[in-house]
Write a protein that holds these residues in place. Structure first.
Motif, short mmCIF file in Angstrom:
data_model
loop_
_atom_site.label_atom_id
_atom_site.label_comp_id
_atom_site.label_asym_id
_atom_site.label_seq_id
_atom_site.Cartn_x
_atom_site.Cartn_y
_atom_site.Cartn_z
N SER A 167 37.74 39.81 33.43
CA SER A 167 37.15 39.86 34.78
C SER A 167 36.10 40.96 34.88
O SER A 167 35.01 40.74 35.39
CB SER A 167 38.24 40.12 35.83
OG SER A 167 39.08 39.03 35.93
N ILE B 4 32.15 40.36 35.59
CA ILE B 4 31.53 40.94 36.78
C ILE B 4 30.39 41.87 36.39
O ILE B 4 29.30 41.80 36.97
CB ILE B 4 32.58 41.69 37.64
CG1 ILE B 4 33.55 40.68 38.25
CG2 ILE B 4 31.91 42.52 38.73
CD1 ILE B 4 34.78 41.32 38.88
N SER C 9 36.54 35.97 26.89
CA SER C 9 37.07 34.96 27.82
C SER C 9 38.06 34.03 27.12
O SER C 9 39.07 33.64 27.71
CB SER C 9 35.93 34.16 28.46
OG SER C 9 35.17 33.50 27.49
N ILE D 283 42.49 30.33 35.51
CA ILE D 283 41.86 30.81 34.28
C ILE D 283 41.37 29.63 33.46
O ILE D 283 40.24 29.64 32.95
CB ILE D 283 42.83 31.69 33.47
CG1 ILE D 283 43.07 33.01 34.19
CG2 ILE D 283 42.32 31.94 32.06
CD1 ILE D 283 44.21 33.84 33.64
N ALA E 233 33.64 35.30 36.45
CA ALA E 233 33.97 36.39 37.37
C ALA E 233 34.80 35.88 38.53
O ALA E 233 35.81 36.49 38.91
CB ALA E 233 32.69 37.06 37.87
N TYR F 173 38.40 34.15 37.04
CA TYR F 173 39.28 35.11 36.39
C TYR F 173 39.72 36.20 37.36
O TYR F 173 40.86 36.67 37.29
CB TYR F 173 38.60 35.73 35.16
CG TYR F 173 38.65 34.88 33.92
CD1 TYR F 173 38.50 33.50 33.95
CD2 TYR F 173 38.85 35.46 32.68
CE1 TYR F 173 38.54 32.73 32.81
CE2 TYR F 173 38.90 34.70 31.52
CZ TYR F 173 38.75 33.33 31.60
OH TYR F 173 38.79 32.57 30.45
N THR F 174 38.85 36.63 38.26
CA THR F 174 39.22 37.67 39.22
C THR F 174 40.21 37.14 40.25
O THR F 174 41.18 37.83 40.59
CB THR F 174 37.97 38.25 39.90
OG1 THR F 174 37.09 38.74 38.88
CG2 THR F 174 38.34 39.38 40.85
N LEU G 185 43.48 36.96 38.55
CA LEU G 185 44.07 38.29 38.40
C LEU G 185 44.69 38.76 39.71
O LEU G 185 45.81 39.30 39.72
CB LEU G 185 43.01 39.29 37.92
CG LEU G 185 43.46 40.73 37.78
CD1 LEU G 185 44.54 40.86 36.70
CD2 LEU G 185 42.27 41.63 37.45
#
Length: 127
Positions: free
Chosen positions: A3, A7, A24, A83, A104, A107-108, A111
């Motif tokens: 992430s 970003i 990734s 993901i 970004a 995945y963020t 998370l």
């Protein structure tokens, strides 16, 4: 790590390279391995016996059992799906900026969802 990498590279408009692909992909592979380990642990956990001993109604009334048996597994699966979708979608993009943007975002979010249902009291020994 994936992430933060996505970003920072998206914000700085850096080109997408082999290292970014590996980061990734590593996040994808590790998350899927963790899912498999989690599924095994879920079924051998002493909490799993609560379904048969107290029933679904009582599991849903008990916040600890609900966290371990319903909320945590569901949100972890949602995180892995995010993901996987993010990784799959980013491969279809041809330029760096959209690749990093998709990574970004997905995945963020994954998370944040993952961190929302970690049983922190058990990990930090706050019982």
């Amino acid at each position: 790590m994936a992430s933060i990498n996505a970003i920072s590279k998206y914000a700085s408009k850096k080109p997408y390279g082999a290292k970014d692909f590996r980061i990734s992909l590593f996040a994808l592979i590790v998350s899927h391995i963790q899912l498999l380990i989690g599924i095994i642990l879920y079924f051998i956990s002493p909490y799993f016996e609560a379904f048969s001993s107290v029933g679904m109604g009582d599991v849903m009334k008990n916040s600890t059992l609900r966290l371990y048996l319903i909320e945590h597994p569901f949100t972890m699966i949602v995180s892995i799906v995010l993901i996987t979708v993010g990784y799959s979608k980013h491969k279809k993009k041809l330029s760096s900026t959209p690749k990093f943007k998709l990574l970004a975002i997905f995945y963020t979010i994954a998370l944040l969802v993952l961190l929302s249902r970690v049983p922190w009291s058990a990990w930090l020994n706050l019982n």
